[in-house]
Scaffold this active site. Sequence first.
Site, PDB file in Angstrom:
ATOM      1  N   GLU A  43       2.153   1.795  -3.410  1.00 27.75           N
ATOM      2  CA  GLU A  43       1.105   2.352  -4.270  1.00 27.75           C
ATOM      3  C   GLU A  43       0.899   3.839  -3.988  1.00 27.75           C
ATOM      4  OE1 GLU A  43      -3.561   1.442  -5.487  1.00 27.75           O
ATOM      5  OE2 GLU A  43      -2.655   0.393  -3.793  1.00 27.75           O
ATOM      6  N   LYS A  50     -15.907 -10.226   6.678  1.00 25.80           N
ATOM      7  CA  LYS A  50     -14.832 -11.056   6.131  1.00 25.80           C
ATOM      8  C   LYS A  50     -15.394 -12.348   5.533  1.00 25.80           C
ATOM      9  CE  LYS A  50     -11.193  -8.545   7.010  1.00 25.80           C
ATOM     10  NZ  LYS A  50     -10.393  -7.990   5.909  1.00 25.80           N
ATOM     11  N   GLU A  90     -16.274 -11.269   2.144  1.00 28.42           N
ATOM     12  CA  GLU A  90     -15.075 -10.960   1.362  1.00 28.42           C
ATOM     13  C   GLU A  90     -14.417 -12.224   0.815  1.00 28.42           C
ATOM     14  OE1 GLU A  90     -11.267  -8.094   2.085  1.00 28.42           O
ATOM     15  OE2 GLU A  90     -11.496  -9.771   3.491  1.00 28.42           O
ATOM     16  N   GLU A 110     -13.202 -12.576  -7.253  1.00 29.27           N
ATOM     17  CA  GLU A 110     -11.820 -12.235  -7.585  1.00 29.27           C
ATOM     18  C   GLU A 110     -10.819 -12.689  -6.520  1.00 29.27           C
ATOM     19  OE1 GLU A 110     -13.798  -8.410  -5.969  1.00 29.27           O
ATOM     20  OE2 GLU A 110     -14.344 -10.213  -7.081  1.00 29.27           O
ATOM     21  N   CYS A 129     -11.395  -2.564  13.794  1.00 30.10           N
ATOM     22  CA  CYS A 129     -11.616  -3.995  14.020  1.00 30.10           C
ATOM     23  C   CYS A 129     -11.826  -4.327  15.490  1.00 30.10           C
ATOM     24  CB  CYS A 129     -10.441  -4.805  13.479  1.00 30.10           C
ATOM     25  SG  CYS A 129     -10.177  -4.578  11.709  1.00 30.10           S
ATOM     26  N   CYS A 147      -8.658  -2.201   3.228  1.00 30.09           N
ATOM     27  CA  CYS A 147      -8.579  -3.432   4.026  1.00 30.09           C
ATOM     28  C   CYS A 147      -9.877  -3.752   4.754  1.00 30.09           C
ATOM     29  CB  CYS A 147      -7.427  -3.348   5.025  1.00 30.09           C
ATOM     30  SG  CYS A 147      -7.462  -1.874   6.014  1.00 30.09           S
ATOM     31  N   GLU A 205       0.832  -1.208   0.000  1.00 29.41           N
ATOM     32  CA  GLU A 205       0.000   0.000   0.000  1.00 29.41           C
ATOM     33  C   GLU A 205       0.867   1.259   0.000  1.00 29.41           C
ATOM     34  OE1 GLU A 205      -4.246   0.364   1.888  1.00 29.41           O
ATOM     35  OE2 GLU A 205      -2.740   0.779   3.422  1.00 29.41           O
ATOM     36  N   SER A 222      -7.360   1.985  -2.789  1.00 27.94           N
ATOM     37  CA  SER A 222      -6.124   1.234  -3.010  1.00 27.94           C
ATOM     38  C   SER A 222      -6.485  -0.102  -3.639  1.00 27.94           C
ATOM     39  CB  SER A 222      -5.410   1.001  -1.681  1.00 27.94           C
ATOM     40  OG  SER A 222      -4.427  -0.003  -1.807  1.00 27.94           O
TER      41      SER A 222
END
Length: 594
Positions: A294, A375, A378, A383, A527, A316, A291, A336
């Site tokens: 980037e 999650k 996710e 992908e 989190c 994230c 990250e 990102s």
Amino acid sequence: MKIFIDKKEYFAKEGQTVLEVCRENDIFIPSLCFHKDLLPVEGVCRLCLVKTNKHNGLLSSCGLKVQEGLEVFTQDEDINKARKYNLELLWADHAGKCAQCSRNGNCELQELAKEVGIDTNDFVPEFGDFEKEEQLKILKNSLKNRVVDDKNPSVYRDNQYCVECRRCIRACKNIQALGLYEMNHRSIESNVGTAGEEPLDCIYCGQCSVYCPTAAINEKENIEDLKRVLQDSKKLKVFQIAPSSRFTLGEEFGMEPGTPVEGKIITALRKMGADLIFDTTFAADLTIVEEANELLGRLRKKSKGEEARLPMFTSCCPSWVLYVEKYRPDFIPYLSSCKSPQQMMGAMVKNYYAQKEKINRENIMAISVMPCTSKKYEARREEMGKDGNPDVDLVITTRELARLIKDQKFAFPDLEDGEFDKAMGIYSGAGIIFGSTGGVMEAGLRTAYEKLTCREMEKLDYEQVRGDAGIREAELTIPKTGCLSRELTVRVAVAHEINNAKKILDNIESGKSKYDFVEVMACPSGCLGGGGQPRPVDSEIRRKRREAIYKKDAGLPVRKSHENPAIEKVYQDYLGSPGSELAEELLHTNYNKR
């Protein structure tokens, strides 16, 4: 100002309610609809009743503002009788459902029944006293308005357990600015649900489940799936543990919030049949390196006057990403491209580790222990895998792991401390603070600063982005050095809760605010307050969890992601360099309007 509660003098702040003052001073008043994270309260449960010297009859203390000279009485025969009667009305619909309930033993309704002195068995119908047709009629009526929603991968709703406290309505509206819950029907048939009782189509953050006092809303449970996986001797069972879960799981076993239990989780998983246990914090370090690389690329474009797509938003948090995809797709190019630490770890397990150990990725079961219900969603994104084989096969929340440990009858607080497997079990302090809001930003700045300046960052604790304020803004001045041709000012912002993220998006769109880097976490405190974390939770519990995370960071020998020796080795042996072709293939992704 001074008020009197049960003939004792107390001090209160202007604007406080009587219930808030009582809670601050450990004076017991029962309540179901009140939660200090979800104000104002509607006073619908009618359990927090009190009397005063200035009003007639009984009043709900959650809506009663303090005033000078107010005298409050929290206990007498009338008050106790009314509270008990109102609680019995809830139990008339609820009793007999506890034995098979996932929240049996950790339910606010049960706890209040004990406090108020209700024998819940009194409300269970004795079917032997009825004719068969009457039995069927009673059963049919009890389930008449039941709605079960299990259509999404993260959250499960069953309104037979609902007490209509409306906390989920306020959480979805006030915290996440979505407002997907509402009151349906009227009178005796009223219930909490979605518009037209459609399946819940949301960002899967699970905050509704965190604030639900009963089992009406829970995470989509995968405990039985995990048990089957653990019994499969043909599969290599590889676990990963999220940074924040190790500071919260102990609460399920009577330990103080923030108690670090990393080693005990590892031991429990090994006793249950885990073959390998890696640390998601290693992948958090990997995320930061990618990250930061980037971000540097975008900042360099900006310095040259090229289109840089700034600010860059962190990616994230899957609920945040889904919010952008569903509600603000115009901001997709600004996310990102980095996968989350969970997905990076899954990709590394099923590619790097599988190749290194000559194992077919299809013979690996990658399992995550996460603080987050989203999650689960996710891990199922198309992908996030290769040729139909997902990078992460199964996700269980912190709460689910606690239930599984209890089911195995482990004395969790007495377990010895185990250690992660070394290949991907070494982490830095930067990786560990990922679990708290502001942690991703701080970790990213530690690496970005040093990569830009080619010199060490003198002060690693970037406190401007820490804390529980909804939005935090800061500027980091990066000096002109041999690696940087001119001084650079990086403007950053941090937000937790979508309600605050929405304000940032609106300010950017209107031109009111200009940033280079923005971190967003959907849940309160990031989190640490995730939808799969132990209950109950409030700002004080989250504060203790947060302090524990930063204390851990401060005591670690390595506090920068790019200095983690395991990360250095992965790039040296496999990935090559941050942003390499292989890194792009395994560790980055794309997003789509949904």
